[in-house]
Write a protein that holds these residues in place. Structure first.
Motif, PDB file in Angstrom:
ATOM      1  N   ILE A   1     -25.071  -8.458  -3.765  1.00  0.00           N
ATOM      2  CA  ILE A   1     -26.444  -9.113  -3.766  1.00  0.00           C
ATOM      3  C   ILE A   1     -26.654  -8.458  -2.590  1.00  0.00           C
ATOM      4  O   ILE A   1     -27.896  -7.628  -2.185  1.00  0.00           O
ATOM      5  N   LEU A   2     -25.809  -7.870  -1.360  1.00  0.00           N
ATOM      6  CA  LEU A   2     -26.028  -6.710  -0.310  1.00  0.00           C
ATOM      7  C   LEU A   2     -27.046  -5.586  -0.888  1.00  0.00           C
ATOM      8  O   LEU A   2     -27.376  -5.187  -0.882  1.00  0.00           O
ATOM      9  N   ALA A   3     -25.840  -5.282  -1.919  1.00  0.00           N
ATOM     10  CA  ALA A   3     -25.978  -3.882  -2.765  1.00  0.00           C
ATOM     11  C   ALA A   3     -27.665  -3.616  -2.559  1.00  0.00           C
ATOM     12  O   ALA A   3     -28.433  -3.004  -3.177  1.00  0.00           O
ATOM     13  N   ILE A   4     -27.342  -4.919  -3.902  1.00  0.00           N
ATOM     14  CA  ILE A   4     -28.913  -4.613  -4.493  1.00  0.00           C
ATOM     15  C   ILE A   4     -30.151  -4.851  -3.684  1.00  0.00           C
ATOM     16  O   ILE A   4     -30.980  -3.607  -3.580  1.00  0.00           O
ATOM     17  N   LEU A   5     -29.803  -5.461  -2.317  1.00  0.00           N
ATOM     18  CA  LEU A   5     -31.135  -5.716  -2.027  1.00  0.00           C
ATOM     19  C   LEU A   5     -31.237  -4.138  -0.768  1.00  0.00           C
ATOM     20  O   LEU A   5     -32.322  -3.640  -0.817  1.00  0.00           O
ATOM     21  N   ALA A   6     -30.078  -3.729  -0.387  1.00  0.00           N
ATOM     22  CA  ALA A   6     -30.044  -2.453   0.379  1.00  0.00           C
ATOM     23  C   ALA A   6     -31.098  -1.735  -0.545  1.00  0.00           C
ATOM     24  O   ALA A   6     -32.462  -0.803  -0.475  1.00  0.00           O
ATOM     25  N   GLY A   7     -30.690  -1.164  -1.656  1.00  0.00           N
ATOM     26  CA  GLY A   7     -31.667  -0.293  -2.761  1.00  0.00           C
ATOM     27  C   GLY A   7     -32.597  -0.691  -3.046  1.00  0.00           C
ATOM     28  O   GLY A   7     -33.762   0.157  -3.192  1.00  0.00           O
TER      29      GLY A   7
ATOM     30  N   HIS B   1     -35.985   1.915   5.769  1.00  0.00           N
ATOM     31  CA  HIS B   1     -34.685   1.996   6.930  1.00  0.00           C
ATOM     32  C   HIS B   1     -33.738   0.937   7.132  1.00  0.00           C
ATOM     33  O   HIS B   1     -32.812   0.997   7.597  1.00  0.00           O
ATOM     34  N   VAL B   2     -34.253  -0.395   7.277  1.00  0.00           N
ATOM     35  CA  VAL B   2     -33.262  -1.504   7.315  1.00  0.00           C
ATOM     36  C   VAL B   2     -32.437  -1.555   5.872  1.00  0.00           C
ATOM     37  O   VAL B   2     -31.563  -1.727   5.913  1.00  0.00           O
ATOM     38  N   GLY B   3     -33.275  -1.156   4.641  1.00  0.00           N
ATOM     39  CA  GLY B   3     -32.117  -0.918   3.919  1.00  0.00           C
ATOM     40  C   GLY B   3     -31.607   0.207   4.279  1.00  0.00           C
ATOM     41  O   GLY B   3     -29.811  -0.246   3.439  1.00  0.00           O
ATOM     42  N   TYR B   4     -31.087   1.155   4.873  1.00  0.00           N
ATOM     43  CA  TYR B   4     -30.267   2.176   4.510  1.00  0.00           C
ATOM     44  C   TYR B   4     -28.885   1.169   5.513  1.00  0.00           C
ATOM     45  O   TYR B   4     -27.507   1.674   5.649  1.00  0.00           O
ATOM     46  N   LEU B   5     -29.309   0.411   6.473  1.00  0.00           N
ATOM     47  CA  LEU B   5     -28.258  -0.252   7.754  1.00  0.00           C
ATOM     48  C   LEU B   5     -27.817  -1.265   6.663  1.00  0.00           C
ATOM     49  O   LEU B   5     -26.359  -1.268   6.513  1.00  0.00           O
ATOM     50  N   ILE B   6     -28.611  -1.615   5.907  1.00  0.00           N
ATOM     51  CA  ILE B   6     -27.846  -2.908   4.492  1.00  0.00           C
ATOM     52  C   ILE B   6     -26.983  -2.291   3.983  1.00  0.00           C
ATOM     53  O   ILE B   6     -26.094  -2.653   3.795  1.00  0.00           O
ATOM     54  N   PHE B   7     -27.625  -1.329   3.799  1.00  0.00           N
ATOM     55  CA  PHE B   7     -26.782  -0.020   2.709  1.00  0.00           C
ATOM     56  C   PHE B   7     -24.747   0.082   3.219  1.00  0.00           C
ATOM     57  O   PHE B   7     -23.817  -0.107   2.969  1.00  0.00           O
ATOM     58  N   GLY B   8     -25.380   0.671   4.668  1.00  0.00           N
ATOM     59  CA  GLY B   8     -24.205   1.153   5.542  1.00  0.00           C
ATOM     60  C   GLY B   8     -23.084   0.355   5.793  1.00  0.00           C
ATOM     61  O   GLY B   8     -21.904  -0.098   5.513  1.00  0.00           O
ATOM     62  N   VAL B   9     -23.358  -1.837   5.539  1.00  0.00           N
ATOM     63  CA  VAL B   9     -22.710  -2.572   5.816  1.00  0.00           C
ATOM     64  C   VAL B   9     -21.923  -3.101   4.930  1.00  0.00           C
ATOM     65  O   VAL B   9     -21.297  -3.374   5.077  1.00  0.00           O
TER      66      VAL B   9
END
Lengths: 534, 132
Positions: free
Chosen positions: A282-288, A315-323
């Motif tokens: 879910i985190l990955a999908i939200l990030a993208g 850029h919040v998406g980037y940060l979630i991607f990093g997580v």
């Protein structure tokens, strides 16, 4: 350094808020108290950061000497310390900026006390080591932000404020319900104890634990403005005065990201636990989805504030991607990117406030030629915007490069694609702003006077420039000193990749945990408040 | 008892969601207040003694395990108490906001409020109101 000094980081803004409320009739006095307190707080945070090191990964203070997990832990480690330092820098810059640009009728109201209460909530959220305490910190922060949003009381503000308040109330209620339920199934609310619980019960997590992890993610995503819960952010941020907007944009949304960064790798999406695969997906999908959709919004927007707000969300998406990548390098890159982005977004919001004051509008269709008229402002805007895009020597490059490298090596190709797409479109959005507003013909409600009429001299606004200059300076330092700042973030996020550092750091203070019979109070050692030494 | 509480929570949640979907801000505010009550009741329903994986019953904090179930865990009640205090403050703020909104805009209807935000879409939302 005495770990109980951490409490001061929270107490200083609280005391300042109260003092400013008492002294609110005198603006100069409020300004003096406020700036002194912010600088003192920043100094304290920097001093504590300086005394962290390999031998001492964190300071832990147990309020009232209650041993964890019963007592409330307040934890100052590299991650929270770095974010505190950045947050306070942003606060100082916005505070100085507000002295020049905040309308008088707003400043004479309750601006000063509310501002410090907001800082109190933000600092407390970064420091706390307890889920329910985080809820309380969020509430303090939100309460101050509700009131700040309504200062001035225009029609537009009122209707937007109601939307903002309602959404956050729903978020808070879900938060408190989820926290209660997490306590119900795990028997603890302490982050470190939760992480220990998840690691120990791998394969046998209580029923519904995944659902609780997702419900909590809903709350944090609402704060961080992750898709699909972002819609409130662009609407509310453009009704705010720019100095307040900068603090909101830089701090409030990042507190949500911090909560995800702190808790998900360690507990709710622990990469070692198969049951939590769903949460990671879910985190990955939200990030993208967040980054791609938000950046499309930024390219299409014509209001300068809305452009910056949409870029912020992307850029919040980037940060979630990093997580989601869950390794040491990606956490370090996430923290580095987050720190520089907070600085840059705040700087851009402050620049926009200045543009609005000078040109009379923030609509791209009504602006033009600012670069020739205001070279200093334009240079600062350019440096910040290029840092955001990530042009190599500037600050955004390093974090972005590491995120892409880690994404490629972990095989998350569609996310790498989305990140690259977002980076390119960020450049497009910024270039569009630059070409229309800063190049081309001089244009603007206050600028394009009829032929022959001579424009009066602009009011000098040194403090507004100083505030933006401070942020530009920090962003340049983070960019040109990337080698050092990056190795610092690597050190600061070590406890995310290796949760045992954090867990042992907090729970080792608890001498009664290991005893067979923990039924007496007398066994609690008298001195629980000592620093952690491995 | 837990079942009864569970049903109560579900009903209150349903009512509050219904109220929050209304077009009048007054009803929306009432919906929010009920929403927090439902959450508090939900926590109460969850409280008692947490049963950890493996059937271990965790007792009240500090006193340690109480296998006979003599002591109810006081922590959820402390959470509810804190949360009630916070929601009082928020209730007061929201009501103040309602009054101020009414004074500045002379309306508490969501459609009319959003009309004032976007003058260009006024005709559109008026026609929608008529059909509604």
């Amino acid at each position: 350094m005495n770990p109980n000094l951490i409490a001061l980081i929270v107490v200083i803004p609280l005391a300042t808020g109260v003092l400013c409320a008492l002294a609110r009739r005198s603006t100069p006095l409020c300004r003096f108290i406020g700036l002194t307190a912010l600088l003192a707080n920043l100094g304290l945070v920097l001093a504590m950061l300086g005394s962290l090191g390999a031998g001492q990964p964190m300071f832990v203070s147990m309020m009232g000497k209650w041993a964890p997990p019963f007592g409330i832990a307040i934890v100052f480690d590299g991650l929270s310390g770095t974010l505190l330092a950045i947050a306070l820098t942003v606060a100082v810059a916005a505070y100085i900026h507000s002295w020049n640009l905040l309308p008088r009728h707003i400043e004479h109201g309750w601006f000063h006390p509310l501002f410090h209460m907001l800082i109190l909530g933000v600092n407390f959220s970064f420091l706390t080591g307890d889920l329910f305490n985080l809820f309380v910190a969020f509430e303090i922060m939100l309460m101050a932000s509700y009131a700040l949003m309504c200062l001035g009381g225009t029609r537009q503000q009122m209707s937007q404020a109601f939307k903002y308040v309602l959404l956050n109330l729903v978020g808070s209620t879900v938060f408190v319900l989820t926290a209660g339920m997490i306590y119900g199934v795990t028997g603890t609310l302490n982050y470190a104890d939760l992480a220990r619980f998840v690691a120990e019960n791998e394969g046998a997590l209580p029923t519904g634990f995944q659902a609780l992890a997702v419900a909590l993610l809903f709350v944090f995503c609402l704060k961080a403005a992750v898709f699909p819960l972002w819609f409130w952010l662009p609407d509310t941020y453009h009704t705010l005065p720019s100095s307040i907007g900068a603090v909101f944009a830089a701090l409030l949304s990042k507190v949500g990201v911090y909560a995800v960064l702190r808790m998900y790798p360690m507990a709710f999406a622990n990469p070692g636990v198969d049951d939590l695969e769903l949460v990671r997906t879910i985190l990955a999908i939200l990030a993208g989805v967040t980054m791609v959709l938000a950046i499309l919004g930024a390219v299409g927007a014509t209001n300068l504030r809305r452009v910056v707000a949409m870029i912020l969300i992307a850029h919040v998406g980037y940060l979630i991607f990093g997580v989601t990548m869950m390794n040491a390098e990606s956490f370090a890159a996430t923290l580095h990117y987050m720190a520089q982005e907070m600085i840059i977004i705040a700087g851009l919001m402050l620049c926009i406030g200045l543009i609005e004051q000078r040109a009379g509008s923030v609509d791209l269709r009504e602006l033009g030629g600012l670069a020739r008229r205001y070279p200093l402002l334009s240079t600062m805007f350019f440096l910040l915007a290029m840092g955001l895009v990530g042009i190599p020597p500037l600050s955004g490059f390093y974090g972005k490069a590491v995120l892409l490298r880690e994404g490629a090596s972990s095989g998350a190709w569609w996310l790498v694609g989305a990140t690259t797409f977002t980076a390119v479109l960020t450049l497009v959005a910024i270039a569009r702003v630059w070409i229309t507003a800063f190049w081309s013909e001089l244009k603007g409600p206050l600028l394009d006077l009829p032929e022959g009429a001579k424009a009066g001299p602009d009011m000098p606004l040194p403090l507004a420039y100083a505030g933006i200059g401070l942020l530009v300076g920090v962003s340049l330092i983070l960019g040109f000193g990337a080698e050092r700042s990056y190795s610092w973030t690597q050190q600061a996020t070590a406890s995310l990749a290796t949760p045992s550092i954090y867990i042992d750091g907090v729970l080792d203070l608890n001498p009664i945990r290991d005893l067979p019979d923990n039924s007496t109070l007398a066994l609690i050692e008298p001195d629980l408040q000592h620093t952690v030494t491995p | 008892m837990t079942l009864l509480l569970g049903i109560c929570v579900a009903v209150i949640f349903a009512v509050s969601v219904y109220l929050m979907l209304s077009r009048e801000l007054k009803s929306v505010a009432m919906g929010v207040f009920l929403f927090s009550h439902a959450a508090h009741l939900g926590i109460l329903a969850m409280s008692g003694q947490p049963v950890l994986p493996g059937g271990v019953v965790k007792g009240a904090p500090v006193l340690g395990t109480s296998p006979n179930g003599i002591h109810v865990d006081p922590l959820p009640q402390a959470l509810i108490l804190t949360s009630i205090v916070i929601s009082f403050a928020i209730m007061a703020f929201l009501l103040t906001l309602l009054v101020t909104t009414f004074r500045t805009t002379r309306t508490l209807n969501v459609d009319r409020l959003s009309e004032e935000d976007r003058p260009e879409s006024m005709s559109h939302s008026v026609s929608r109101e008529v059909t509604a």
